[in-house]
Enzyme design. Structure first.
Site, PDB file in Angstrom:
ATOM      1  N   GLY A 226       0.790  -1.237   0.000  1.00  0.00           N
ATOM      2  CA  GLY A 226       0.000   0.000   0.000  1.00  0.00           C
ATOM      3  C   GLY A 226       0.816   1.277   0.000  1.00  0.00           C
TER       4      GLY A 226
ATOM      5  N   LYS B  10       5.853  -8.986  14.207  1.00  0.00           N
ATOM      6  CA  LYS B  10       7.308  -9.142  14.233  1.00  0.00           C
ATOM      7  C   LYS B  10       7.998  -7.981  13.511  1.00  0.00           C
ATOM      8  CE  LYS B  10       8.637 -12.423  15.987  1.00  0.00           C
ATOM      9  NZ  LYS B  10       8.823 -12.560  17.469  1.00  0.00           N
TER      10      LYS B  10
ATOM     11  N   PRO C 212      11.906  -8.264  10.095  1.00  0.00           N
ATOM     12  CA  PRO C 212      12.023  -7.998   8.645  1.00  0.00           C
ATOM     13  C   PRO C 212      12.120  -6.495   8.348  1.00  0.00           C
ATOM     14  CG  PRO C 212      10.279  -9.604   9.055  1.00  0.00           C
ATOM     15  CD  PRO C 212      10.712  -9.091  10.405  1.00  0.00           C
TER      16      PRO C 212
ATOM     17  N   GLY D 179     -11.462  -4.570 -22.300  1.00  0.00           N
ATOM     18  CA  GLY D 179     -10.720  -5.797 -22.512  1.00  0.00           C
ATOM     19  C   GLY D 179     -10.199  -5.888 -23.926  1.00  0.00           C
TER      20      GLY D 179
ATOM     21  N   CYS E 226     -16.154   0.462 -22.713  1.00  0.00           N
ATOM     22  CA  CYS E 226     -15.261   0.273 -23.860  1.00  0.00           C
ATOM     23  C   CYS E 226     -15.571  -1.051 -24.573  1.00  0.00           C
ATOM     24  CB  CYS E 226     -13.805   0.396 -23.426  1.00  0.00           C
ATOM     25  SG  CYS E 226     -12.726   0.816 -24.803  1.00  0.00           S
TER      26      CYS E 226
ATOM     27  N   GLN F 190     -18.664  -2.054 -27.111  1.00  0.00           N
ATOM     28  CA  GLN F 190     -18.500  -2.639 -28.447  1.00  0.00           C
ATOM     29  C   GLN F 190     -19.253  -3.965 -28.545  1.00  0.00           C
ATOM     30  OE1 GLN F 190     -14.233  -2.904 -28.989  1.00  0.00           O
ATOM     31  NE2 GLN F 190     -13.980  -0.687 -29.167  1.00  0.00           N
TER      32      GLN F 190
ATOM     33  N   GLU G 222     -11.622  -7.039 -34.485  1.00  0.00           N
ATOM     34  CA  GLU G 222     -10.524  -7.420 -33.595  1.00  0.00           C
ATOM     35  C   GLU G 222     -10.500  -8.951 -33.458  1.00  0.00           C
ATOM     36  OE1 GLU G 222     -10.681  -5.475 -29.760  1.00  0.00           O
ATOM     37  OE2 GLU G 222      -9.062  -6.695 -28.933  1.00  0.00           O
TER      38      GLU G 222
ATOM     39  N   HIS H 267     -13.581   5.327 -21.061  1.00  0.00           N
ATOM     40  CA  HIS H 267     -13.476   4.696 -19.740  1.00  0.00           C
ATOM     41  C   HIS H 267     -13.875   5.689 -18.644  1.00  0.00           C
ATOM     42  CE1 HIS H 267     -11.420   0.957 -20.917  1.00  0.00           C
ATOM     43  NE2 HIS H 267     -10.919   1.693 -21.898  1.00  0.00           N
TER      44      HIS H 267
ATOM     45  N   GLU I  36     -14.457   5.148 -15.712  1.00  0.00           N
ATOM     46  CA  GLU I  36     -13.849   4.772 -14.415  1.00  0.00           C
ATOM     47  C   GLU I  36     -12.554   5.524 -14.126  1.00  0.00           C
ATOM     48  OE1 GLU I  36     -14.025   2.832 -17.090  1.00  0.00           O
ATOM     49  OE2 GLU I  36     -12.344   1.431 -17.246  1.00  0.00           O
TER      50      GLU I  36
HETATM   51  N1  GLN Z   1     -10.250  -4.120 -27.535  1.00  0.00           N
HETATM   52  C1  GLN Z   1     -11.053  -2.991 -27.790  1.00  0.00           C
HETATM   53  C2  GLN Z   1     -10.333  -1.963 -28.642  1.00  0.00           C
HETATM   54  O1  GLN Z   1      -9.137  -1.962 -28.738  1.00  0.00           O
HETATM   55  C3  GLN Z   1     -11.524  -2.364 -26.497  1.00  0.00           C
HETATM   56  C4  GLN Z   1     -10.427  -1.775 -25.683  1.00  0.00           C
HETATM   57  C5  GLN Z   1     -10.817  -1.514 -24.255  1.00  0.00           C
HETATM   58  O2  GLN Z   1     -11.786  -2.052 -23.759  1.00  0.00           O
HETATM   59  N2  GLN Z   1     -10.045  -0.702 -23.573  1.00  0.00           N
HETATM   60  O3  GLN Z   1     -10.964  -1.096 -29.218  1.00  0.00           O
END
Ligand code: GLN
Length: 546
Positions: A22, A193, A196, A364, A391, A395, A415, A522, A524
């Site tokens: 952390g 302990k 370490p 992904g 993302c 798609q 893809e 994204h 997030e």
């Molecule tokens: N694989 C997809 C692309 O390259 C989505 C990428 C992602 O989810 N960051 O467009």
């Protein structure tokens, strides 16, 4: 009267005993406290690997790849810094051994060293110091926090320790060094302990450094006796040995540090003055992590989870934190469950998804688990389970609608299937060349882009504005040739690039589904405890209503 220019201060944070204790959160929490005192603080992450950035690394190797506004792909700790400091950081706040070496070698080739013999020491540490100072300047920071990746005692980060030593030699009053160490519990007793940690400090000493503060990370709080033991054996004052036990919510850590006087000790030691302590908003928001009564159960359908027999939740840290921020803001306690995409291939196990209030398919790459994800998305659409696609998740939702509503059999993203008859998701023209040249590093559509939001949509209701800026990381896009077909099938493109060409948000109208929305970007990467992302808030609200 001219204000005397104050010297920039540097707080280095290194790790002892083991990784993953952390350090990043410690850096972020110290930064948050300094900010609360009215001090302008920024944070830098130094990663010891040769990769020039984190973009080409598999998440199972290195956890999540975080993306900065300027498009740099970096370590997930940068996300922690942004979330705690509430500021956007830039590429100046991140370096790897690879990026440092690349610069030095380029400079050497360009005669910038004026014919000198360029050596590992001092030239590498000097380049590191110059980058730290540059980051201080671009962020107009009074204090720079620098996290050195890796663990004390390994070969990888010695040159960064050397940078601390050299900077300290030149500006001793301006440098503070903290060690975040781990104290194991021995046997079934409850004695933490210290040995370490003592060894870690000895290794630091061998590098010519001595810590000013030690954070004792452990399962339980560190008692006075053990504090004294570390203090006595390692020549550190007892007050500067900080108890840092595991917590239920990371957002409590700034407050815990405050209780141990971390801020006071650091301010005094660096000769800084508080400008008044403003911490109420954070403390209030952090408390909500505990006070929420009702639960909301969210399933994340993904693939990057197991490494050996371990689960690697780190791969989606920003998604997890965004769910938390949104849930806390609605007084809900999120329960997050990992769902393996492969379990849904061939429409198996889909009924299990009914147990969830909402489902996310996060970002992904590649083919593994993809048919399972599409099956899960179809199930959410047909069964009115709130669905949020990030993302890749957007798609694949477009592919799902194309296949099952528009009846375009075999529709796909290129893809995965470059020869599909219906390339719903296609590679961007400028990307084709890059892929052909195997030019993978830092070449996707990366960083912040603006988008326009259409009226009367879920996106509009969430954002409450019509121009947004969000971060991207992808090579593929919704194929313009299929937009009309997708719209006919009921999809609404509620967010588009300013020129109208790129589809940034796709949703189904509220009349048809409580929440079915995907983003090409994204979201997030831009959520924080004090400012939860509006789309996550809308998604969690719809999930809770289910
Ligand atoms: N694989 C997809 C692309 O390259 C989505 C990428 C992602 O989810 N960051 O467009």
């Amino acid at each position: 009267m001219l204000r005397k220019k104050t010297q920039t201060k540097y707080i280095f944070v290194v790790g002892g005993v083991m990784s993953g204790v952390g350090k990043g959160i410690a850096v972020a929490s110290i930064g948050r406290l300094l900010q609360a005192h009215g001090i302008k603080a920024t944070a830098i992450k130094i990663d010891p690997y040769i990769n020039v950035d984190a973009g080409t690394m598999n998440p199972t190797e290195h956890g999540e790849v975080f993306v900065l506004r300027d498009g740099l792909e970096c370590d997930q700790d940068m996300g922690n810094y942004e979330r705690f400091l509430g500021t956007d950081l830039s590429g100046a706040n991140y370096m790897t051994t690879g990026s440092v070496y690349r610069k030095i070698i380029n400079d050497e080739r360009n005669m910038r060293y004026k014919g000198k013999c360029v050596e590992v020491v001092p030239h590498v540490p000097l380049e590191v110091i110059s980058r730290i100072k540059h980051a201080a300047k671009v962020n107009k920071a009074e204090v720079v926090l620098i996290e050195i990746g890796g663990t004390i005692g390994e070969y990888q980060n010695v040159l960064f320790l050397e940078a601390i030593r050299i900077l300290r030699l030149k500006e001793s009053d301006s440098v503070f060094l903290a060690l975040v160490s781990y104290l194991p519990l021995q046997g079934d007793g409850n004695e933490l302990k210290t040995k370490p940690t003592q060894y870690a400090i000895k290794s630091l000493n061998a590098a010519g450094l001595h810590p000013d503060m030690v954070f004792a990370r452990a399962k339980t709080p560190l008692d006075k006796k053990r504090k004294e033991k570390i203090a006595f054996n390692c020549s550190i004052s007892v007050e500067n040995v900080i108890s840092a036990p595991d917590v239920e919510s990371i957002y409590d850590i700034p407050n815990n540090f405050k209780r141990e006087n971390v801020d006071k000790i650091i301010l005094e030691s660096l000769g800084l003055k508080s400008r008044g302590f403003r911490f109420k908003d954070w403390a209030h928001a952090a408390r909500r992590a505990h006070s929420a009564k009702h639960r909301v159960k969210i399933g994340i359908v993904g693939k990057y989870f197991s490494t050996g027999s371990f689960m690697l939740a780190d791969s989606y840290i920003s998604v997890i934190e965004s769910i938390r921020h949104a849930s806390y803001s609605l007084n809900l306690k999120p329960e997050i469950v990992w769902l393996n995409a492969d379990d849904y291939v061939g429409a198996r196990n889909l009924n299990d998804l009914k147990k969830f209030d909402g489902i996310i398919v996060p970002g992904g790459f590649g083919g593994r688990g993809i048919e399972g994800k599409i099956a899960a998305i179809k199930f959410c659409r047909e069964n009115k389970i709130p669905y949020f696609g990030l993302c890749y998740g957007m798609q694949l939702a477009a592919v799902e609608i194309a296949r099952h509503v528009a009846k375009l059999k075999g529709a796909h993203t290129v893809e995965i299937n470059p020869h599909t008859k219906y390339p719903i998701i296609d590679v961007m023209p400028d990307q084709k060349e890059k892929l052909a040249n195997h030019d993978y590093g830092g070449t996707m559509r990366l960083g912040s882009y603006t988008a326009r939001i259409s009226k009367g949509t879920i996106a509009e209701k969430a954002y409450e504005k019509h121009t947004i800026s969000e971060r991207h990381r992808h090579r593929y896009e919704v194929n313009p040739k299929f937009i009309a077909k997708l719209e006919k099938a009921g999809a609404v493109f509620s967010g588009k690039s300013p020129d109208g060409k790129l589809m940034e948000i796709m949703e189904l109208p509220r009349t048809k589904h409580p929440f079915f929305l995907g983003t090409q970007f994204h979201p997030e990467f831009q959520s924080s405890l004090l400012s939860p992302h509006p789309l996550f808030v809308e998604f969690i609200r719809a999930s809770a209503e289910k």
